[in-house]
Design an enzyme around this catalytic site. Structure first.
Site: not given
Lengths: 322, 143
Positions: A48, A173, A262-264
């Site tokens: 992502n 992450h 959250d990946d963005a």
């Protein structure tokens, strides 16, 4: 080039439902739930991140393990989005992660996550050789997502150490024990995945004070920065010197889903840093990217104009130094 | 149109020591007709194609006969594959690499593919490191 590692990629499948039957107990007739809409996308946290980076024209390579028919679909999607792909193929089948998004409850989806294929030791050795080759080209490394079966819990620690040896900043992450062990390798930024537990190690994350205390502990263990989601529209960034609170002034009703937001956020931060913005402006851009993705029907908002438009709604406040 | 506009950013590759059996599996998974072979720095040092593998499996006299109709059955090939399955890719790869860069034109790639009978060409950066491949279909689909 920004290198992202997703050891356990997934095919993300989203179903939007008008409602969920109240009684889901098994019955003779079975239960049929009709989706009003669905969406399929290659996924896994690192993938992502790469997708959003590629949409901003940033050179990025995605690494991890692919398997079976699902792996073919993931690879195709990754390549079509302009991400360079350097995966190791293994036996089995990549996981499919299902999210049920119910109208009126968009920010509380129901997730069904598969475990993923088991990674044999030979594939891990091959991955490490490929990873070392890719490190020569990398400006940042993102280690993201859960570990698949067969991967030792200190594998992220090993990957972080190899990056540190080459002076390449690492963004961690992920969550759990794998994240805690990798802290010793002094990652540049830690974005703990605390979605399932609302805890970081033995520390609860219910209040602002608890989030700041947990962030300080992560920094004390070796990270330069720790970014923890405080609530749906707020994140707290902790460094050795300071604490910042980022808040997106957006009504929750604007959100269509939270998967991938959250990946963005992580990707947006890296976009900012890669474009020469300072840390605070980069985190603001990450917040804007996260909000834009939460508001989008697609998994990630890849439209830079929409992300820019969200920037004005992100506020930042600095707390006293610790 | 430049190669950078239509290359497939797939970095699936072999190492010199990858065995023939592993290479066949990887070719199958990637859906590519050939795979670049890279060194420790990611530089392309060879290419292993389906054609290279078939040539490795066929008995030596096939080079002269130019036909598979002289083969009694495919058992001979299966036996040969068992013999060479554990051997390194390096032994059978094409070492004279034909590669292009992201700044090369589509016309240049088409010309290379036609003149050299290639289905696929690796794309390398200024240091000779693999950054993708161009397949015939990548060109055809953009005509």
């Amino acid at each position: 080039m920004i290198l992202t590692v997703t050891l356990n990629p997934a095919l993300d499948k989203f179903y939007w439902l008008d409602y969920l039957p109240e009684d889901l107990r098994p019955s003779e007739e079975g239960i049929t739930i009709r989706a009003t809409k669905s969406l399929t996308s290659a996924g896994g946290k690192g993938i992502n991140v790469s997708m959003l980076l590629a949409a901003h024209g940033i050179d990025t390579v995605a690494m991890g393990f692919l398997a079976g028919h699902t792996g073919q679909i993931i690879l195709r999607d990754v390549l079509e989005r302009g991400v360079s792909a350097s995966f190791v193929w293994i036996e089995g089948e990549n996981r499919t992660n299902v999210a049920l998004i119910i109208r009126g409850h968009e920010y509380h989806p129901i997730h069904i996550h598969e475990e993923g294929p088991s990674v044999p030791p030979q594939a891990l050795e091959l991955f490490l050789r490929k990873y070392e080759r890719m490190l020569r080209r990398a400006t940042y490394v993102v280690l993201a997502g859960v570990l698949p079966p067969g991967v030792p819990v200190d594998f992220y620690k090993e990957l972080a150490r190899k990056a540190k040896d080459q002076n390449i900043p690492v963004v961690l992450h992920t969550g759990g024990e794998a994240m805690l062990r990798a802290l010793a390798e002094q990652p540049f930024l830690v974005k703990p995945d605390v979605r399932e537990t609302l805890r970081l190690g033995d520390m609860p994350l219910r209040t602002k004070e608890e989030v700041i205390a947990a962030g300080r502990k992560v920094v004390a263990q070796g990270a330069s920065l720790c970014l923890i989601s405080h609530h749906l529209t707020g994140d707290i960034l902790v460094s050795k010197e300071a604490v910042w609170h980022f808040e997106a002034k957006v009504p929750l009703s604007a959100f269509r889903k939270l998967v991938g937001a959250d990946d963005a956020l992580v990707a947006g931060i890296l976009v900012g840093l890669s474009q020469g913005k300072d840390l605070i402006e980069s985190v603001k851009y990450g917040m804007a990217a996260a909000v834009a993705s939460a508001e989008a029907e697609e998994k990630l908002c890849l439209d830079q104009g929409k992300i820019q438009a969200e920037l004005a709604r992100v506020e930042v406040r600095s707390y006293e130094s610790p | 149109m430049k190669v950078r506009d239509f290359l497939r950013r797939e970095l699936t590759s072999l190492e010199r020591s990858t065995t023939v059996s592993q290479a066949i599996k990887l070719l199958e998974n990637s859906g590519l007709s050939s795979l670049p072979v890279v060194d420790e720095e990611g530089k392309v040092v060879g290419v292993l194609s389906e054609r290279d593998l078939i040539r490795a499996l066929l008995p030596g006299y096939m080079d002269m006969l130019h036909s598979a109709s002289f083969l009694p059955s495919l058992d001979q090939l299966a036996r040969r594959l068992r013999e060479i399955g554990d051997q390194p890719t390096e032994r059978y790869m094409t070492k004279e690499v034909v590669a292009v860069t992201p700044d090369d034109s589509d016309l240049h790639v088409a010309d290379l593919m036609l003149r050299k009978g290639l289905k696929q060409i690796p794309v390398v950066d200024a240091q000779g490191r693999l950054i993708g491949v161009v397949r015939r279909i990548d060109l055809l689909s953009r005509l």
